[in-house]
Design a protein around this motif. Structure first.
Motif, PDB file in Angstrom:
ATOM      1  N   ILE A 228      41.764   7.997 -61.624  1.00 39.99           N
ATOM      2  CA  ILE A 228      40.845   7.454 -63.061  1.00 39.99           C
ATOM      3  C   ILE A 228      39.497   6.395 -62.171  1.00 39.99           C
ATOM      4  CG2 ILE A 228      42.609   5.351 -63.852  1.00 39.99           C
ATOM      5  CD1 ILE A 228      41.568   6.245 -66.545  1.00 39.99           C
ATOM      6  N   SER A 229      38.645   6.393 -63.084  1.00 38.01           N
ATOM      7  CA  SER A 229      37.871   5.121 -62.676  1.00 38.01           C
ATOM      8  C   SER A 229      38.380   3.648 -62.486  1.00 38.01           C
ATOM      9  CB  SER A 229      36.425   5.758 -62.784  1.00 38.01           C
ATOM     10  OG  SER A 229      36.314   5.462 -63.901  1.00 38.01           O
ATOM     11  N   PHE A 230      37.498   3.073 -62.293  1.00 37.72           N
ATOM     12  CA  PHE A 230      38.303   1.161 -62.417  1.00 37.72           C
ATOM     13  C   PHE A 230      37.330   1.234 -64.404  1.00 37.72           C
ATOM     14  CE2 PHE A 230      36.347  -3.058 -63.345  1.00 37.72           C
ATOM     15  CZ  PHE A 230      37.837  -3.698 -63.098  1.00 37.72           C
ATOM     16  N   ASP A 231      35.963   1.552 -64.958  1.00 34.94           N
ATOM     17  CA  ASP A 231      34.936   1.309 -65.852  1.00 34.94           C
ATOM     18  C   ASP A 231      36.181   2.015 -67.087  1.00 34.94           C
ATOM     19  OD1 ASP A 231      33.193  -0.081 -64.648  1.00 34.94           O
ATOM     20  OD2 ASP A 231      32.334   1.055 -63.944  1.00 34.94           O
ATOM     21  N   GLU A 232      36.052   3.555 -65.936  1.00 42.03           N
ATOM     22  CA  GLU A 232      37.233   4.619 -67.635  1.00 42.03           C
ATOM     23  C   GLU A 232      38.755   3.865 -68.128  1.00 42.03           C
ATOM     24  OE1 GLU A 232      38.375   8.576 -68.451  1.00 42.03           O
ATOM     25  OE2 GLU A 232      38.130   8.540 -66.705  1.00 42.03           O
ATOM     26  N   LYS A 233      39.121   2.228 -66.637  1.00 45.17           N
ATOM     27  CA  LYS A 233      40.144   2.125 -67.312  1.00 45.17           C
ATOM     28  C   LYS A 233      40.352   1.446 -68.381  1.00 45.17           C
ATOM     29  CE  LYS A 233      43.477   2.110 -64.045  1.00 45.17           C
ATOM     30  NZ  LYS A 233      44.142   1.755 -62.631  1.00 45.17           N
ATOM     31  N   LYS A 234      39.519  -0.046 -67.646  1.00 49.20           N
ATOM     32  CA  LYS A 234      39.307  -0.611 -68.374  1.00 49.20           C
ATOM     33  C   LYS A 234      38.086  -0.707 -69.610  1.00 49.20           C
ATOM     34  CE  LYS A 234      39.821  -4.537 -66.050  1.00 49.20           C
ATOM     35  NZ  LYS A 234      40.408  -5.435 -66.930  1.00 49.20           N
ATOM     36  N   PHE A 235      37.522   0.782 -70.268  1.00 48.38           N
ATOM     37  CA  PHE A 235      37.240   1.449 -71.559  1.00 48.38           C
ATOM     38  C   PHE A 235      38.465   1.337 -72.662  1.00 48.38           C
ATOM     39  CE2 PHE A 235      36.484   5.370 -73.575  1.00 48.38           C
ATOM     40  CZ  PHE A 235      35.476   4.877 -74.671  1.00 48.38           C
ATOM     41  N   ILE A 236      39.322   2.273 -71.771  1.00 48.22           N
ATOM     42  CA  ILE A 236      40.553   2.660 -72.923  1.00 48.22           C
ATOM     43  C   ILE A 236      41.346   1.310 -72.857  1.00 48.22           C
ATOM     44  CG2 ILE A 236      42.848   3.609 -72.902  1.00 48.22           C
ATOM     45  CD1 ILE A 236      41.362   6.039 -70.737  1.00 48.22           C
ATOM     46  N   GLN A 237      41.248   0.834 -72.376  1.00 45.88           N
ATOM     47  CA  GLN A 237      42.215  -0.701 -71.737  1.00 45.88           C
ATOM     48  C   GLN A 237      41.285  -1.840 -73.306  1.00 45.88           C
ATOM     49  OE1 GLN A 237      42.352  -2.058 -68.366  1.00 45.88           O
ATOM     50  NE2 GLN A 237      44.575  -1.024 -68.143  1.00 45.88           N
ATOM     51  N   HIS A 238      40.730  -1.223 -73.152  1.00 46.35           N
ATOM     52  CA  HIS A 238      39.783  -2.099 -74.587  1.00 46.35           C
ATOM     53  C   HIS A 238      39.685  -2.019 -75.453  1.00 46.35           C
ATOM     54  CE1 HIS A 238      38.553  -6.040 -72.721  1.00 46.35           C
ATOM     55  NE2 HIS A 238      38.606  -4.936 -70.967  1.00 46.35           N
ATOM     56  N   SER A 239      39.358  -0.383 -75.707  1.00 47.46           N
ATOM     57  CA  SER A 239      39.462  -0.017 -76.919  1.00 47.46           C
ATOM     58  C   SER A 239      40.765  -0.426 -77.382  1.00 47.46           C
ATOM     59  CB  SER A 239      39.640   2.115 -76.539  1.00 47.46           C
ATOM     60  OG  SER A 239      38.243   1.841 -76.467  1.00 47.46           O
ATOM     61  N   PHE A 240      41.838  -0.423 -76.674  1.00 52.76           N
ATOM     62  CA  PHE A 240      43.326  -0.008 -77.694  1.00 52.76           C
ATOM     63  C   PHE A 240      43.856  -2.252 -78.368  1.00 52.76           C
ATOM     64  CE2 PHE A 240      44.962   3.592 -75.149  1.00 52.76           C
ATOM     65  CZ  PHE A 240      45.411   3.923 -76.504  1.00 52.76           C
ATOM     66  N   ASN A 241      42.578  -2.799 -77.206  1.00 51.22           N
ATOM     67  CA  ASN A 241      43.323  -4.156 -78.137  1.00 51.22           C
ATOM     68  C   ASN A 241      42.493  -3.735 -79.697  1.00 51.22           C
ATOM     69  OD1 ASN A 241      43.775  -5.129 -75.233  1.00 51.22           O
ATOM     70  ND2 ASN A 241      41.520  -5.588 -74.823  1.00 51.22           N
ATOM     71  N   ALA A 242      42.092  -3.550 -79.806  1.00 51.46           N
ATOM     72  CA  ALA A 242      41.807  -3.717 -81.314  1.00 51.46           C
ATOM     73  C   ALA A 242      42.709  -3.314 -82.788  1.00 51.46           C
ATOM     74  CB  ALA A 242      40.765  -2.358 -81.702  1.00 51.46           C
ATOM     75  N   GLU A 243      43.715  -2.216 -81.574  1.00 51.50           N
ATOM     76  CA  GLU A 243      44.714  -2.331 -82.506  1.00 51.50           C
ATOM     77  C   GLU A 243      46.245  -3.291 -82.098  1.00 51.50           C
ATOM     78  OE1 GLU A 243      45.425   1.910 -82.052  1.00 51.50           O
ATOM     79  OE2 GLU A 243      44.696   2.575 -84.082  1.00 51.50           O
ATOM     80  N   SER A 244      46.050  -4.495 -81.135  1.00 51.08           N
ATOM     81  CA  SER A 244      47.186  -4.887 -81.083  1.00 51.08           C
ATOM     82  C   SER A 244      47.874  -4.673 -80.197  1.00 51.08           C
ATOM     83  CB  SER A 244      47.684  -6.010 -81.541  1.00 51.08           C
ATOM     84  OG  SER A 244      46.592  -6.267 -81.972  1.00 51.08           O
ATOM     85  N   THR A 245      47.650  -2.577 -79.277  1.00 53.08           N
ATOM     86  CA  THR A 245      48.925  -2.016 -78.467  1.00 53.08           C
ATOM     87  C   THR A 245      49.051  -2.000 -77.336  1.00 53.08           C
ATOM     88  OG1 THR A 245      47.250  -0.413 -80.062  1.00 53.08           O
ATOM     89  CG2 THR A 245      48.770   0.281 -78.440  1.00 53.08           C
TER      90      THR A 245
END
Length: 469
Positions: A228-245
């Motif tokens: 996985i690329s750095f940017d894609e990893k960040k995209f996924i991590q930040h997407s989950f922040n909205a659910e406090s996961t």
């Protein structure tokens, strides 16, 4: 630094390049494709017996040069249900291991064992008759019980909430695609010069190849992926922040809170209803087409697969519409309930209609069966993905619970069909099975509509406290 908005979440790249947007093919899509292939092979191994057992018990329907066995309808029902005896036992342990050890390694090991046991079925039948075949099928169930908990655990870590319906549905759609390819291929192989044993050898070998590929290329989460690329990893991590996961944190599973949650019980009941209808039709359609519609095994396998091809194709527009509705402001609860209603009340109406269709009108009967099974595609955007909606942190354990209950129903449904249908040529007995299945579909979805929810539950976060009423 650049930033990109994903839903309600601002996602930034510290490297200055563009982030991997939802529409761009990335490592998460490769992982989902591997999961799709895994579901495909798991279901191919699971259901090839539904078609092959017709040839194993009646040489006149396939290649007469291969040995057949004197199995009555009750014996065949036991063989078809035996997979779920083992499947039920190891659901909860599989859910725990997937969540606290490694879902990717657990699934790889489970599918490896399942593939080997599938290849041993012809030898088991030759030297141990139906009892040994049941033993192989029980072992296959024991080893394949990790499938859904593992997939749910990996999906909860790999798929951003904004892509959940589409990517989750694509992974689950491997089940329908596996059914689509397994039924006609099983029919053709059973009728070919290499006979019904080749069904088990071919699917077992292909499944072993997938196991090797997934063990090498699969990953539990973006954090553990080397591709996985750095940017894609960040995209996924930040997407989950909205659910406090806290998808990467280990925590104690809140078993009591899960098991006393009404939305969770709504999923359990919906899953049990789905299991009844899906496995009742899947295991019995080949016999129905052989006895009532007089199809030979080649045509039987092809026509039996047609409803599942329709289900697979319908899963894509339904998942797209689900995500589109969410983007337009529809609540997650509403979207899940509408999808599940299409999946359960649609087939219920079709099964009732089937009881009024003339049995000698083959085209009409097949069309109704296509609707009865095809509309079931909505379940993937309904109760199935709802586990992750309620608690991304506990999705694997929740799936283990609901799948365990559903597996018990899957054991019972073909056995009850065997009790009701004492004469396969009696269409009235088939109608009893169809009416019963329609009633179960109606009741379980009504409960899901009343008690189902779409928002993350308070017990998703182990540090959270129960809200005051």
């Amino acid at each position: 630094m650049t930033a990109k908005s994903v839903g309600d979440t601002e996602v930034a790249s510290s490297e200055g390049g563009p982030l991997n947007p939802p529409g761009t093919v990335g490592t998460r899509h490769w992982q989902i494709f591997l999961m799709f292939l895994g579901m495909m092979m798991a279901y191919a191994l699971r259901i090839n017996m539904s078609v092959t057992i017709v040839a194993m018990a009646d040489s006149s329907s396939a290649n007469v040069d291969f040995e057949t066995y004197d199995w009555n309808e009750w014996t065949k029902s036991i063989i078809l249900s035996s997979f779920f005896w083992g499947y039920t036992i190891t659901q909860l342990p599989s859910g725990y291991l997937a969540q606290h050890w490694s879902a990717q390694r657990l699934l790889s090991i489970g599918m490896f064992i399942c593939s080997i046991l599938n290849m041993l079925v012809p030898l088991a039948a030759k030297y141990g008759d139906w009892g040994a075949v049941c033993a192989c099928r029980v072992g296959m169930g024991l080893s394949q019980a990790c499938l859904m908990p593992s997939l749910h655990t990996m999906l909860s870590k790999w798929v951003p909430p904004t892509e959940r319906a589409r990517l989750g549905t694509f992974a689950y759609a491997g089940a329908q695609f596996g059914t689509v390819i397994a039924m006609p291929i099983s029919g053709y192989l059973a009728a070919s010069s290499i006979g019904w044993p080749s069904v088990f050898y071919v699917f077992g070998t292909v499944s072993l190849l997938w196991t090797i590929l997934f063990y090498i290329c699969g990953a539990d989460s973006p954090a553990q992926s080397k591709m996985i690329s750095f940017d894609e990893k960040k995209f996924i991590q930040h997407s989950f922040n909205a659910e406090s996961t806290k998808s990467e944190e280990k925590h104690v599973t809140p078993w009591v809170n899960i098991c006393t949650s009404m939305p969770m019980w709504a999923i359990i009941i919906a899953h049990c209803g789905q299991s009844w209808g899906f496995w009742m039709l899947l295991t019995e359609i080949p016999s129905y087409m052989n006895a009532i519609l007089s199809f030979d095994i080649k045509k039987n396998g092809l026509m039996s697969a047609l409803p599942y091809l329709t289900m697979w194709l319908l899963s894509f527009p339904i998942s797209w519409c689900s995500d589109y509705a969410l983007k337009k402001g529809a609540t997650r609860s509403l979207v899940r309930k509408i999808s599940n209603t299409i999946a359960h009340w649609g087939p219920a109406a079709a099964l009732v209609a089937l009881c009024f269709a003339p049995a000698d009108n083959v085209v009409l009967v097949v069309v109704i069966l296509v609707f009865a099974v095809g509309l079931n595609a909505g379940s993937m955007c309904g109760f199935q993905i709802n586990h992750i909606d309620l608690s991304p942190n506990n999705a694997g354990s929740m799936m283990a619970i609901t799948n365990c209950a559903a597996a018990v129903v899957a054991i019972v449904s073909p056995l009850i069909a065997g009790v009701i249908i004492t004469d396969e040529n009696n269409v009235s007995q088939w109608h009893i099975v169809f009416y019963l299945t329609a009633a179960i579909y109606f009741i379980d979805n009504l409960i899901f509509i009343i008690f189902g929810r779409g928002e993350v539950q308070w017990w998703n976060d182990p540090s959270a406290k129960k809200p005051l009423k």
